[in-house]
Design a protein around this motif. Structure first.
Motif, PDB file in Angstrom:
ATOM      1  N   GLU A   1       0.858  -1.181   0.000  1.00  0.00           N
ATOM      2  CA  GLU A   1       0.000   0.000   0.000  1.00  0.00           C
ATOM      3  C   GLU A   1       0.891   1.227   0.000  1.00  0.00           C
ATOM      4  OE1 GLU A   1      -2.818   0.256   3.193  1.00  0.00           O
ATOM      5  OE2 GLU A   1      -3.478  -1.817   2.938  1.00  0.00           O
ATOM      6  N   GLU A   2       0.447   2.263  -0.673  1.00  0.00           N
ATOM      7  CA  GLU A   2       1.104   3.566  -0.585  1.00  0.00           C
ATOM      8  C   GLU A   2       0.178   4.491   0.172  1.00  0.00           C
ATOM      9  OE1 GLU A   2       2.000   4.747  -4.607  1.00  0.00           O
ATOM     10  OE2 GLU A   2       4.084   4.211  -4.307  1.00  0.00           O
ATOM     11  N   ARG A   3       0.738   5.232   1.114  1.00  0.00           N
ATOM     12  CA  ARG A   3      -0.062   6.181   1.886  1.00  0.00           C
ATOM     13  C   ARG A   3       0.662   7.517   1.948  1.00  0.00           C
ATOM     14  NH1 ARG A   3      -3.411   3.636   6.399  1.00  0.00           N
ATOM     15  NH2 ARG A   3      -3.807   1.567   5.603  1.00  0.00           N
ATOM     16  N   GLU A   4      -0.115   8.579   1.881  1.00  0.00           N
ATOM     17  CA  GLU A   4       0.444   9.915   2.046  1.00  0.00           C
ATOM     18  C   GLU A   4       0.677  10.140   3.538  1.00  0.00           C
ATOM     19  OE1 GLU A   4      -2.021  13.208   0.777  1.00  0.00           O
ATOM     20  OE2 GLU A   4      -0.211  14.329   0.228  1.00  0.00           O
ATOM     21  N   VAL A   5       1.829  10.685   3.876  1.00  0.00           N
ATOM     22  CA  VAL A   5       2.155  10.955   5.272  1.00  0.00           C
ATOM     23  C   VAL A   5       1.138  11.974   5.784  1.00  0.00           C
ATOM     24  CG1 VAL A   5       3.925  11.737   6.889  1.00  0.00           C
ATOM     25  CG2 VAL A   5       4.595  10.479   4.823  1.00  0.00           C
ATOM     26  N   SER A   6       0.357  11.595   6.791  1.00  0.00           N
ATOM     27  CA  SER A   6      -0.772  12.415   7.239  1.00  0.00           C
ATOM     28  C   SER A   6      -0.355  13.808   7.690  1.00  0.00           C
ATOM     29  CB  SER A   6      -1.518  11.702   8.367  1.00  0.00           C
ATOM     30  OG  SER A   6      -0.652  11.475   9.466  1.00  0.00           O
ATOM     31  N   HIS A   7       0.824  13.948   8.243  1.00  0.00           N
ATOM     32  CA  HIS A   7       1.281  15.245   8.755  1.00  0.00           C
ATOM     33  C   HIS A   7       2.320  15.912   7.841  1.00  0.00           C
ATOM     34  CE1 HIS A   7       3.771  12.028  10.367  1.00  0.00           C
ATOM     35  NE2 HIS A   7       4.780  12.888  10.337  1.00  0.00           N
ATOM     36  N   GLU A   8       2.563  15.331   6.667  1.00  0.00           N
ATOM     37  CA  GLU A   8       3.494  15.896   5.680  1.00  0.00           C
ATOM     38  C   GLU A   8       2.916  15.701   4.280  1.00  0.00           C
ATOM     39  OE1 GLU A   8       6.232  17.614   6.016  1.00  0.00           O
ATOM     40  OE2 GLU A   8       6.498  17.396   8.178  1.00  0.00           O
ATOM     41  N   PRO A   9       1.857  16.435   3.926  1.00  0.00           N
ATOM     42  CA  PRO A   9       1.233  16.253   2.609  1.00  0.00           C
ATOM     43  C   PRO A   9       2.250  16.348   1.473  1.00  0.00           C
ATOM     44  CG  PRO A   9      -0.093  17.709   3.969  1.00  0.00           C
ATOM     45  CD  PRO A   9       1.208  17.485   4.713  1.00  0.00           C
ATOM     46  N   GLY A  10       2.052  15.495   0.477  1.00  0.00           N
ATOM     47  CA  GLY A  10       2.951  15.453  -0.675  1.00  0.00           C
ATOM     48  C   GLY A  10       4.063  14.434  -0.521  1.00  0.00           C
ATOM     49  N   ASN A  11       4.172  13.829   0.643  1.00  0.00           N
ATOM     50  CA  ASN A  11       5.175  12.792   0.898  1.00  0.00           C
ATOM     51  C   ASN A  11       4.451  11.463   1.082  1.00  0.00           C
ATOM     52  OD1 ASN A  11       7.797  14.381   1.201  1.00  0.00           O
ATOM     53  ND2 ASN A  11       6.373  15.485   2.517  1.00  0.00           N
ATOM     54  N   TRP A  12       4.949  10.433   0.410  1.00  0.00           N
ATOM     55  CA  TRP A  12       4.285   9.132   0.383  1.00  0.00           C
ATOM     56  C   TRP A  12       5.235   8.035   0.823  1.00  0.00           C
ATOM     57  CZ3 TRP A  12      -0.814   8.512  -1.396  1.00  0.00           C
ATOM     58  CH2 TRP A  12      -1.405   9.684  -1.876  1.00  0.00           C
ATOM     59  N   PHE A  13       4.714   7.070   1.572  1.00  0.00           N
ATOM     60  CA  PHE A  13       5.473   5.883   1.971  1.00  0.00           C
ATOM     61  C   PHE A  13       4.822   4.668   1.326  1.00  0.00           C
ATOM     62  CE2 PHE A  13       7.794   6.775   6.242  1.00  0.00           C
ATOM     63  CZ  PHE A  13       8.236   7.998   5.783  1.00  0.00           C
ATOM     64  N   THR A  14       5.624   3.677   0.971  1.00  0.00           N
ATOM     65  CA  THR A  14       5.131   2.397   0.485  1.00  0.00           C
ATOM     66  C   THR A  14       5.339   1.377   1.596  1.00  0.00           C
ATOM     67  OG1 THR A  14       5.729   2.960  -1.787  1.00  0.00           O
ATOM     68  CG2 THR A  14       5.322   0.631  -1.315  1.00  0.00           C
TER      69      THR A  14
ATOM     70  N   ALA B   1       9.639   1.950   0.647  1.00  0.00           N
ATOM     71  CA  ALA B   1      10.030   3.067  -0.224  1.00  0.00           C
ATOM     72  C   ALA B   1       9.331   4.326   0.253  1.00  0.00           C
ATOM     73  CB  ALA B   1       9.637   2.780  -1.676  1.00  0.00           C
ATOM     74  N   TRP B   2       9.844   5.472  -0.222  1.00  0.00           N
ATOM     75  CA  TRP B   2       9.163   6.740   0.025  1.00  0.00           C
ATOM     76  C   TRP B   2       9.416   7.668  -1.128  1.00  0.00           C
ATOM     77  CZ3 TRP B   2      12.093   6.885   5.207  1.00  0.00           C
ATOM     78  CH2 TRP B   2      13.436   7.160   5.020  1.00  0.00           C
ATOM     79  N   LEU B   3       8.554   8.680  -1.236  1.00  0.00           N
ATOM     80  CA  LEU B   3       8.598   9.604  -2.362  1.00  0.00           C
ATOM     81  C   LEU B   3       8.058  10.938  -1.894  1.00  0.00           C
ATOM     82  CD1 LEU B   3       8.664  10.085  -5.542  1.00  0.00           C
ATOM     83  CD2 LEU B   3       6.278   9.352  -5.502  1.00  0.00           C
ATOM     84  N   GLY B   4       8.681  12.023  -2.323  1.00  0.00           N
ATOM     85  CA  GLY B   4       8.183  13.349  -1.990  1.00  0.00           C
ATOM     86  C   GLY B   4       9.296  14.301  -1.620  1.00  0.00           C
ATOM     87  N   PRO B   5       8.964  15.578  -1.466  1.00  0.00           N
ATOM     88  CA  PRO B   5       9.979  16.593  -1.193  1.00  0.00           C
ATOM     89  C   PRO B   5      10.725  16.397   0.126  1.00  0.00           C
ATOM     90  CG  PRO B   5       7.763  17.538  -1.098  1.00  0.00           C
ATOM     91  CD  PRO B   5       7.630  16.144  -1.588  1.00  0.00           C
TER      92      PRO B   5
ATOM     93  N   MET C   1       7.619   8.050  12.773  1.00  0.00           N
ATOM     94  CA  MET C   1       7.845   6.660  13.189  1.00  0.00           C
ATOM     95  C   MET C   1       6.547   6.064  13.730  1.00  0.00           C
ATOM     96  SD  MET C   1      10.114   4.105  13.624  1.00  0.00           S
ATOM     97  CE  MET C   1      11.742   4.829  13.633  1.00  0.00           C
ATOM     98  N   GLU C   2       5.856   6.800  14.583  1.00  0.00           N
ATOM     99  CA  GLU C   2       4.587   6.335  15.169  1.00  0.00           C
ATOM    100  C   GLU C   2       3.549   6.105  14.062  1.00  0.00           C
ATOM    101  OE1 GLU C   2       1.560   5.871  18.344  1.00  0.00           O
ATOM    102  OE2 GLU C   2       3.727   6.023  18.557  1.00  0.00           O
ATOM    103  N   TRP C   3       3.420   7.069  13.155  1.00  0.00           N
ATOM    104  CA  TRP C   3       2.451   6.977  12.062  1.00  0.00           C
ATOM    105  C   TRP C   3       2.738   5.751  11.192  1.00  0.00           C
ATOM    106  CZ3 TRP C   3       3.703   7.430   6.816  1.00  0.00           C
ATOM    107  CH2 TRP C   3       2.606   7.470   5.944  1.00  0.00           C
TER     108      TRP C   3
ATOM    109  N   SER D   1      -5.866   8.866   2.976  1.00  0.00           N
ATOM    110  CA  SER D   1      -4.630   8.920   2.194  1.00  0.00           C
ATOM    111  C   SER D   1      -4.282   7.572   1.593  1.00  0.00           C
ATOM    112  CB  SER D   1      -3.463   9.356   3.089  1.00  0.00           C
ATOM    113  OG  SER D   1      -3.697  10.615   3.617  1.00  0.00           O
ATOM    114  N   ARG D   2      -5.112   6.602   1.806  1.00  0.00           N
ATOM    115  CA  ARG D   2      -4.826   5.248   1.386  1.00  0.00           C
ATOM    116  C   ARG D   2      -4.769   5.138  -0.130  1.00  0.00           C
ATOM    117  NH1 ARG D   2      -7.682   0.454   4.523  1.00  0.00           N
ATOM    118  NH2 ARG D   2      -6.675  -1.198   3.412  1.00  0.00           N
ATOM    119  N   ARG D   3      -3.802   4.377  -0.646  1.00  0.00           N
ATOM    120  CA  ARG D   3      -3.695   4.185  -2.086  1.00  0.00           C
ATOM    121  C   ARG D   3      -3.669   2.702  -2.397  1.00  0.00           C
ATOM    122  NH1 ARG D   3       0.825   6.370  -4.654  1.00  0.00           N
ATOM    123  NH2 ARG D   3      -0.325   5.934  -6.512  1.00  0.00           N
TER     124      ARG D   3
END
Length: 168
Positions: free
Chosen positions: A19-32, A101-105, A124-126, A149-151
């Protein structure tokens, strides 16, 4: 027969579910995120237990005995809450094995185990909660970490020029 065998084995190995999710407290950054192996999940559980044991050593004996008595009473009455269950796992170990993986500014460095260990406490908690949800909690039990933010095919939001997650 071969098709049936392949269909059954599609979701039994690490990486079969991502799953890829957008970091809830850092919009535009995604973790896989990926599902864990049994030994990886066991390691996170063991490391969490060790951490709790170390914390208990620092407490006065009377406080530990009282807490254990309350815990036995609560255990007889009900199942642990998802929050109590999550607290039993080591966050760093969940993230080490579950973030691929991660992606974003704000994600300019390579996604290595060293960099994962350097995540700030909030991230880390998120991330640990998402790995926990993917691997421990039964599906359908809400999530608290930003399902919007779920993908995983259930939401159409995605970062610009980012490929869709691979689902098997």
């Amino acid at each position: 027969r071969n098709e049936r065998r392949q269909g059954r084995s599609n979701r039994v190995c690490k990486g079969d579910r991502t799953e890829e999710r957008e970091v809830s407290h850092e919009p535009g950054n995604w973790f896989t995120f990926t599902n864990l192996t049994g030994p990886e999940l066991d390691e996170a559980d063991l490391q969490g237990t060790r951490r709790m044991a170390e914390e208990m050593k620092a407490l006065p004996e009377s406080v530990v005995a009282e807490g254990m008595a309350r815990r036995r009473e609560a255990a007889a009455a009900a199942q642990p809450t998802p929050e109590e269950e999550f607290a039993g796992y080591d966050k760093a170990t969940l993230v080490k094995y579950g973030v691929t993986a991660w992606l974003g500014p704000k994600c300019e460095r390579a996604c290595t185990q060293e960099e994962l260990a350097r995540l700030d406490a909030k991230t880390m908690e998120w991330a640990a909660r998402i790995v926990f949800e993917m691997n421990v909690r039964p599906l359908g039990e809400g999530s608290g970490s930003g399902d919007s933010s779920r993908r995983d095919g259930s939401d159409s939001t995605s970062p610009p020029s980012s490929p869709e997650p691979i689902e098997s």
